[in-house]
Design an enzyme around this catalytic site. Structure first.
Site, PDB file in Angstrom:
ATOM      1  N   HIS A  19      -0.258  12.351  -5.174  1.00 19.73           N
ATOM      2  CA  HIS A  19      -0.375  12.193  -4.113  1.00 19.73           C
ATOM      3  C   HIS A  19       0.837  12.018  -3.013  1.00 19.73           C
ATOM      4  CE1 HIS A  19      -3.361  11.911  -0.408  1.00 19.73           C
ATOM      5  NE2 HIS A  19      -2.107  10.360  -0.017  1.00 19.73           N
ATOM      6  N   GLU A  20       1.078  11.031  -3.208  1.00 19.98           N
ATOM      7  CA  GLU A  20       2.260  10.482  -2.043  1.00 19.98           C
ATOM      8  C   GLU A  20       3.247  11.792  -2.253  1.00 19.98           C
ATOM      9  OE1 GLU A  20       0.285   7.676  -1.211  1.00 19.98           O
ATOM     10  OE2 GLU A  20       1.908   8.062  -0.523  1.00 19.98           O
ATOM     11  N   TYR A  33      -9.409  11.741   4.608  1.00 18.62           N
ATOM     12  CA  TYR A  33      -9.399  11.771   3.471  1.00 18.62           C
ATOM     13  C   TYR A  33     -10.879  13.258   2.630  1.00 18.62           C
ATOM     14  CZ  TYR A  33      -5.852   8.666   3.737  1.00 18.62           C
ATOM     15  OH  TYR A  33      -4.141   7.535   3.605  1.00 18.62           O
ATOM     16  N   HIS A  64       2.714  14.094   0.012  1.00 17.00           N
ATOM     17  CA  HIS A  64       3.285  14.468   1.707  1.00 17.00           C
ATOM     18  C   HIS A  64       4.622  14.541   1.401  1.00 17.00           C
ATOM     19  CE1 HIS A  64      -0.405  12.455   3.049  1.00 17.00           C
ATOM     20  NE2 HIS A  64       0.182  11.917   1.911  1.00 17.00           N
ATOM     21  N   GLU A 115      -2.991  15.538   3.138  1.00 16.28           N
ATOM     22  CA  GLU A 115      -3.579  14.601   2.690  1.00 16.28           C
ATOM     23  C   GLU A 115      -4.144  15.389   0.765  1.00 16.28           C
ATOM     24  OE1 GLU A 115      -3.054  11.579   4.508  1.00 16.28           O
ATOM     25  OE2 GLU A 115      -3.490  11.526   2.699  1.00 16.28           O
ATOM     26  N   HIS A 133      -7.017   0.794   6.338  1.00 18.19           N
ATOM     27  CA  HIS A 133      -6.726   1.567   6.716  1.00 18.19           C
ATOM     28  C   HIS A 133      -7.106   1.670   8.122  1.00 18.19           C
ATOM     29  CE1 HIS A 133      -5.420   3.904   3.412  1.00 18.19           C
ATOM     30  NE2 HIS A 133      -5.873   5.061   3.962  1.00 18.19           N
ATOM     31  N   HIS A 154       0.885  -1.291  -0.522  1.00 18.06           N
ATOM     32  CA  HIS A 154      -0.110   0.367   0.009  1.00 18.06           C
ATOM     33  C   HIS A 154       0.878   1.200   0.478  1.00 18.06           C
ATOM     34  CE1 HIS A 154      -4.094   2.667   1.306  1.00 18.06           C
ATOM     35  NE2 HIS A 154      -3.009   2.753   1.326  1.00 18.06           N
ATOM     36  N   ALA A 155       0.770   2.405  -0.683  1.00 21.06           N
ATOM     37  CA  ALA A 155       1.534   3.141  -1.404  1.00 21.06           C
ATOM     38  C   ALA A 155       1.416   3.759   0.427  1.00 21.06           C
ATOM     39  CB  ALA A 155       1.305   4.382  -2.386  1.00 21.06           C
TER      40      ALA A 155
HETATM   41  C1  LIG Z   1      -2.307   5.160  -1.166  1.00 22.19           C
HETATM   42  C2  LIG Z   1      -2.612   5.686   0.060  1.00 22.19           C
HETATM   43  N1  LIG Z   1      -1.926   5.958   1.539  1.00 22.19           N
HETATM   44  C3  LIG Z   1      -1.738   6.166   2.435  1.00 22.19           C
HETATM   45  C4  LIG Z   1      -1.811   8.005   2.081  1.00 22.19           C
HETATM   46  O1  LIG Z   1      -0.256   8.374   1.341  1.00 22.19           O
HETATM   47  O2  LIG Z   1      -2.143   9.032   2.974  1.00 22.19           O
HETATM   48  C5  LIG Z   1      -0.159   6.613   3.436  1.00 22.19           C
HETATM   49  C6  LIG Z   1      -1.180   4.502   3.819  1.00 22.19           C
HETATM   50  C7  LIG Z   1      -1.737   5.277   5.414  1.00 22.19           C
HETATM   51  C8  LIG Z   1      -1.127   6.752   5.513  1.00 22.19           C
HETATM   52  N2  LIG Z   1      -0.263   7.237   4.283  1.00 22.19           N
HETATM   53  C9  LIG Z   1       1.132   7.558   4.303  1.00 22.19           C
HETATM   54  O3  LIG Z   1       1.468   7.650   3.457  1.00 22.19           O
HETATM   55  C10 LIG Z   1       1.309   8.454   5.639  1.00 22.19           C
HETATM   56  N3  LIG Z   1       2.788   8.475   5.805  1.00 22.19           N
HETATM   57  C11 LIG Z   1       1.471  10.473   5.217  1.00 22.19           C
HETATM   58  C12 LIG Z   1       1.369  11.189   5.928  1.00 22.19           C
HETATM   59  O4  LIG Z   1       2.612  11.476   6.821  1.00 22.19           O
HETATM   60  O5  LIG Z   1       0.026  12.147   6.323  1.00 22.19           O
HETATM   61  C13 LIG Z   1      -4.070   6.364   0.231  1.00 22.19           C
HETATM   62  O6  LIG Z   1      -4.127   5.288   1.013  1.00 22.19           O
HETATM   63  N4  LIG Z   1      -4.962   7.020  -0.050  1.00 22.19           N
HETATM   64  C14 LIG Z   1      -4.782   7.562  -1.135  1.00 22.19           C
HETATM   65  C15 LIG Z   1      -6.823   8.787  -1.380  1.00 22.19           C
HETATM   66  C16 LIG Z   1      -7.550   7.595  -0.692  1.00 22.19           C
HETATM   67  C17 LIG Z   1      -6.287   6.747   0.309  1.00 22.19           C
HETATM   68  C18 LIG Z   1      -6.982   5.371  -0.217  1.00 22.19           C
HETATM   69  O7  LIG Z   1      -5.836   4.676  -0.466  1.00 22.19           O
HETATM   70  O8  LIG Z   1      -7.750   4.775   0.664  1.00 22.19           O
HETATM   71 ZN   LIG Z   2      -2.081  10.580   1.636  1.00 22.19          ZN
END
Ligand SMILES: C[C@H](N[C@H](C(=O)O)[C@@H]1CCCN1C(=O)[C@@H](N)CC(=O)O)C(=O)N1CCC[C@H]1C(=O)O
Ligand SMILES: [Zn+2]
Length: 611
Positions: free
Chosen positions: A337-338, A477, A341, A365, A467, A307-308
């Site tokens: 998106h990434e 989000y 961040h 986000e 999540h 998961h990215a």
């Molecule tokens: C693909 C994206 N991965 C998250 C993100 O980038 O938010 C990852 C996993 C959870 C947190 N995270 C981080 O990278 C944090 N370190 C960021 C920060 O530092 O706050 C994601 O989960 N998304 C994107 C759109 C909707 C949602 C989904 O795919 O449901």
């Molecule tokens: Zn994010």
């Protein structure tokens, strides 16, 4: 102390990265130890500061007072050591089960090595076989949600214990703390109320198109849409079924995935394209370490969290993305998106550690998504050679707006309900024996979708989403999908790309590429981190202090008018109803014939009922 803080922080982030990039028992042990060490340091740091500061609330300097306010929330570090160890192990175990889950192929039960990325994601995106889609969705939930339901019971207890030790009633309240508003939940409810009519028009249109494709026996005229037909494992956005719902076929397609593949795009090129956009705005280039240490393609031969995600190693130098990038337009958006961040990390890296976060989590986000709103325009895709021509006519416009709505509008009810469900679980409003049917209540009421096969409390469908298994709050989000349009509008005005009084410059055509005015304004807001309350950061960029749903509705106005008219023409009923029992509280074991019938006695059990 701040330097020591970043040293502990660096250590625990590095240990977490090593585990997430290569899931082994050795890496797990190192991560668990680093987490305990970091929590002990946080506790000790706060004790020593508190002894010195006394009543920090009475300090005259607002900047200092704010720092102490944030430091006073220890989070789960407030738990006694053995509880914290149990809590950390549960979260690590749930996200590991999720990240290593594999299922068997639909037509070849001997191959049981299919993984979410890229296998299941590709099937859900491209298969139009009703049975295959149903199989993939159901088996994924057997391998994830069902297997973590028991972990989640103990997790909720320990999470709430931690929240109480921080002065909150439950973990849901603690999660809302960074939004610094005691009317936040009602503000969110108001936003959804303003956006639901647009969602329902889109839902009715998509339901008709899916009915025409799959037949009325699968997609009824007035009922909820079967979730497995929407192109995504969680039906959280529907962009991947664009080809089934295009309003005006025969126009140039705005889904540039085929062009990306044809032009030999690689993940590296996708990342360079994204960085070039940030740099064109006079924002910060990715540091050398970023390119050295990031993982942008799925490594073979080992388990990892695909998961990215974007990582800040708290030392002002080391920032990384880990993404099992597939060459698709969807993943190009995720790259932005990434990288958004990372841009935020870079902009606030010199602030005191407590201020190195988003003005609120929704801001974090929104950054990358704002830029992606420009990248996704036909004008920009043409400029970077992914679209052979820009057709500037009303029909092409509707096609484009529909493709954007399939990503942005469909997401809103999902982005909202994820924590609506968890807040009720943490507060105890939803008791454990109703967890799954309460989930389907929300999925039905807000999204108008239904499971392909009846669900029970033997399942734990929320656990099929990253999540929930990985314990990452989600309302951020929903907030982002609203405010990113407010940011987009403000930046477009600064770039001279949008003028409310000039119909030839509508918001949805704006591309801020190369506008340093826009980039400087965005950068200034990012540099604030969480040192100021988020309404102040919002006002610095947009001139307003509130979340405002009218901007996203303005962006989609032409589409909303078209959908309303189109639904009327086809006499589509807006909204949905059903007398099916989507979820039953009995422990429904798999029916031998596979098809599940409604529960005996007909009297619907608890769960989604007549509404
Ligand atoms: C693909 C994206 N991965 C998250 C993100 O980038 O938010 C990852 C996993 C959870 C947190 N995270 C981080 O990278 C944090 N370190 C960021 C920060 O530092 O706050 C994601 O989960 N998304 C994107 C759109 C909707 C949602 C989904 O795919 O449901
Ligand atoms: Zn994010």
């Amino acid at each position: 102390m701040d330097v020591r803080g970043s040293q502990e922080c660096t250590e625990v982030s590095m240990a977490s990265w090593n585990y997430a990039s290569d899931i082994t028992e050795k890496h797990r042990k190192v991560k668990a130890a680093a987490q305990l060490k970091y929590a002990a340091w946080q506790k000790e740091a706060w004790e020593s500061v508190r002894k010195w500061s006394g009543k920090w609330e009475t300090l005259s300097d607002p900047f200092l007072r704010r720092q102490f306010k944030f430091m006073s929330i220890l989070g789960t570090a407030a738990l006694p050591k053995q509880d914290l160890e149990k809590y950390n192990n549960l979260v690590t175990e749930m996200s590991t089960l999720y990240s290593t889950a594999k299922i068997c192929e639909y037509k070849n039960p001997k191959n049981c090595k299919l993984e979410l990325e890229p296998d299941l994601t590709r099937i859900l995106r491209s298969s139009r076989d009703y049975g295959e889609l149903e199989h993939v969705r159901k088996m994924w939930r057997h391998q994830t949600g069902r297997r973590i339901r028991d972990h989640y019971k103990l997790f909720v207890k320990l999470a709430n214990k931690a929240a109480k030790l921080n002065g909150f009633d439950n973990m849901g309240d603690m999660w809302l703390y960074p939004y610094e508003s005691d009317v936040f939940r009602s503000d969110l409810a108001e936003l959804w109320k303003q956006l639901m009519p647009l969602y329902q028009q889109l839902h009715a249109y998509v339901r008709r198109k899916l009915r025409e494709n799959y037949g009325e026996e699968h997609v009824s005229r007035r009922g909820p849409i079967p979730a497995h037909l929407l192109g995504n494992m969680w039906a959280q956005n529907w962009g991947e079924v664009y080809d089934l719902v295009i309003p005006y076929p025969g126009k140039v397609s705005v889904d540039v995935t085929p062009q990306m593949v044809a032009q030999g795009y690689t993940p590296e090129r996708m990342f360079e394209l994204s960085e070039a956009f940030f740099v064109s705005l006079n924002l910060t280039r990715m540091p050398e370490e970023f390119w050295q240490h990031s993982i942008i393609e799925k490594p073979q031969g080992r388990d990892l969290v695909c998961h990215a995600s974007a990582w800040d190693f708290c030392n002002g130098k080391d920032f990384r993305i880990k993404q099992c990038t597939d060459v698709t337009m969807n993943d190009l958006i995720t790259v932005h998106h990434e990288m958004g961040h990372i841009e935020y990390f870079l902009k606030y890296k010199d602030l005191p550690e407590v201020f190195r976060s988003g003005a609120n989590p929704g801001f974090h986000e929104a950054v990358g998504d704002v830029l992606a709103l420009s990248v996704a325009t036909p004008k920009h895709l043409h400029e970077i050679g992914l679209l052979e021509e820009v057709q500037d006519d009303p029909e092409a416009d509707i096609n484009f707006l529909l493709s954007m709505a399939l990503d942005k509008i469909t997401f809103l009810p999902f982005g909202y309900l994820m924590d609506l469900w968890r807040w009720d679980v943490f507060s105890g409003k939803t008791s454990e024996q109703d967890w799954n049917c309460a989930w389907w209540d929300l999925r039905y009421k807000l999204q108008g979708i239904k499971p392909p096969v009846q669900r029970s409390e033997y399942d734990f469908d929320p656990g099929a989403k990253y999540h929930i298994a990985g314990n990452v709050p989600y309302i951020r989000y929903f907030v982002s999908f609203v405010i990113q349009f407010q940011f987009h509008k403000a930046l477009c005005m600064k770039a001279g790309e949008y003028d409310p009084l000039d119909p030839s410059k509508p918001l949805h055509k704006c591309d801020i590429y190369k506008s340093t005015e826009a980039g400087n304004a965005l950068g200034d807001m990012l540099q604030m981190g969480s040192s100021k309350e988020w309404p102040e950061a919002m006002a610095a960029l947009t001139g307003t202090r509130r979340m405002d749903a009218s901007v996203i509705r303005e962006y989609f106005k032409p589409l909303e008018l078209w959908l309303t008219d189109n639904n009327e023409q086809h006499r589509e009923s807006i909204g949905w109803e059903t007398d099916e029992v989507l979820c039953t509280s009995e422990e429904v074991r798999e029916k031998p014939e596979g098809k599940s019938t409604s529960t005996a006695g007909g009297a619907p059990a608890s769960g989604t009922l007549l509404l």
